[in-house]
Design a protein around this motif. Structure first.
Motif, PDB file in Angstrom:
ATOM      1  N   SER A  63      48.561 -28.605 -14.674  1.00 10.51           N
ATOM      2  CA  SER A  63      47.792 -27.431 -14.258  1.00 10.51           C
ATOM      3  C   SER A  63      46.672 -27.072 -15.228  1.00 10.51           C
ATOM      4  O   SER A  63      45.711 -26.417 -14.863  1.00 10.51           O
ATOM      5  N   GLY A  66      43.649 -29.584 -14.131  1.00 11.92           N
ATOM      6  CA  GLY A  66      43.947 -29.776 -12.732  1.00 11.92           C
ATOM      7  C   GLY A  66      42.814 -30.227 -11.843  1.00 11.92           C
ATOM      8  O   GLY A  66      42.981 -30.289 -10.638  1.00 11.92           O
ATOM      9  N   THR A 207      45.083 -28.963  -8.704  1.00 16.65           N
ATOM     10  CA  THR A 207      46.489 -28.573  -8.758  1.00 16.65           C
ATOM     11  C   THR A 207      46.646 -27.055  -8.741  1.00 16.65           C
ATOM     12  O   THR A 207      47.748 -26.552  -8.548  1.00 16.65           O
ATOM     13  N   ASP A 208      45.563 -26.335  -8.957  1.00 20.45           N
ATOM     14  CA  ASP A 208      45.594 -24.869  -8.991  1.00 20.45           C
ATOM     15  C   ASP A 208      44.488 -24.343  -8.088  1.00 20.45           C
ATOM     16  O   ASP A 208      43.301 -24.502  -8.383  1.00 20.45           O
ATOM     17  N   SER A 210      43.361 -21.530  -7.644  1.00 21.90           N
ATOM     18  CA  SER A 210      42.509 -20.498  -8.238  1.00 21.90           C
ATOM     19  C   SER A 210      41.241 -21.101  -8.842  1.00 21.90           C
ATOM     20  O   SER A 210      40.299 -20.371  -9.168  1.00 21.90           O
ATOM     21  N   GLN A 211      41.204 -22.422  -8.983  1.00 16.80           N
ATOM     22  CA  GLN A 211      40.042 -23.101  -9.547  1.00 16.80           C
ATOM     23  C   GLN A 211      39.003 -23.463  -8.496  1.00 16.80           C
ATOM     24  O   GLN A 211      37.942 -23.997  -8.832  1.00 16.80           O
TER      25      GLN A 211
END
Length: 225
Positions: A63, A66, A207-208, A210-211
């Motif tokens: 993460s 990611g 993987t996140d 929010s990115q």
């Protein structure tokens, strides 16, 4: 998809292979910008992918790192620094599992793009962005075709990247036999769906989630280099 890729299953392996097949050209552009000729660049990228898929390198993507885009480029740099001489000496087709890649058009695409790219990293980012946007357009086109709107998409796709041009909209409305207001609504809906598919496509390389916003900004920023 990337989270699933860390589990060694046939579905995850297929998804990872498809992702690599979609975004191999940015790596080819990077290797060429590093000074390798066409033949060596083809061999190096093919050997890199064979190793990447064989060793399931996504297990190292966590993460904190990611972004598949950045992770893939860092992996290639490591490969070039440590094993490029081995890959160069190996003949293509020498027993390794290879991806089916479009080498015939690769160097032509590279020659066209290279005049505007001052660094290997910027060349990689720009070609990654172009590949991602092309995939989004393809998904949107298939959706419209499935809904019986292939002709509408063909006429309105120019507005996905362009500004609101009233003259063009009026001409298209006449061509399609629609009211100007109906065309404006159709353009709005098409752009909205395009943005949704773009976010989804980017999210599949992270993987996140929010990115996503930061990655979108970085990819569009690649066109300013």
């Amino acid at each position: 998809m990337l989270a699933a890729g860390q589990r060694h299953t046939p579905q995850a392996d297929h998804a990872l292979e498809e992702l690599c097949r979609t975004y191999w050209f940015p790596l080819y552009a990077y290797v060429r910008r590093r000074g390798h000729n066409k033949q060596d660049a083809e061999d190096l990228v093919q050997a890199f992918f064979a190793r990447f898929l064989e060793k399931n390198h996504l297990a190292g993507l966590d993460s904190e790192r990611g972004r598949f885009r950045a992770f893939l480029l860092a992996s290639l740099k490591h490969f070039l620094a440590n094993e490029w001489d081995k890959a160069r000496a190996q003949k293509r087709g020498g027993g390794a599992a290879h991806l089916s890649l479009d080498w015939q058009t690769a160097d032509t695409k590279f020659q066209v793009a290279a005049t505007n790219e001052p660094s290997p990293e910027q060349a990689f980012d720009r070609e990654w962005a172009l590949a991602l946007l092309a995939k989004v357009i393809e998904r949107l086109q298939k959706e419209c075709a499935a809904d019986g709107k292939a002709k509408l998409f063909a006429q309105l796709k120019i507005f996905l990247m362009a500004g609101n041009r009233e003259t063009a909209q009026s001409e298209i409305a006449q061509t399609l036999g629609l009211e100007a207001g109906a065309v404006r609504v159709a353009i709005h809906r098409l752009r909205k769906r395009y943005r949704a598919l773009l976010r989804d496509e980017i999210a599949q390389t992270l993987t996140d989630e929010s990115q996503v916003a930061a990655e979108m900004q970085a990819l569009f920023g690649a066109f300013g280099n």
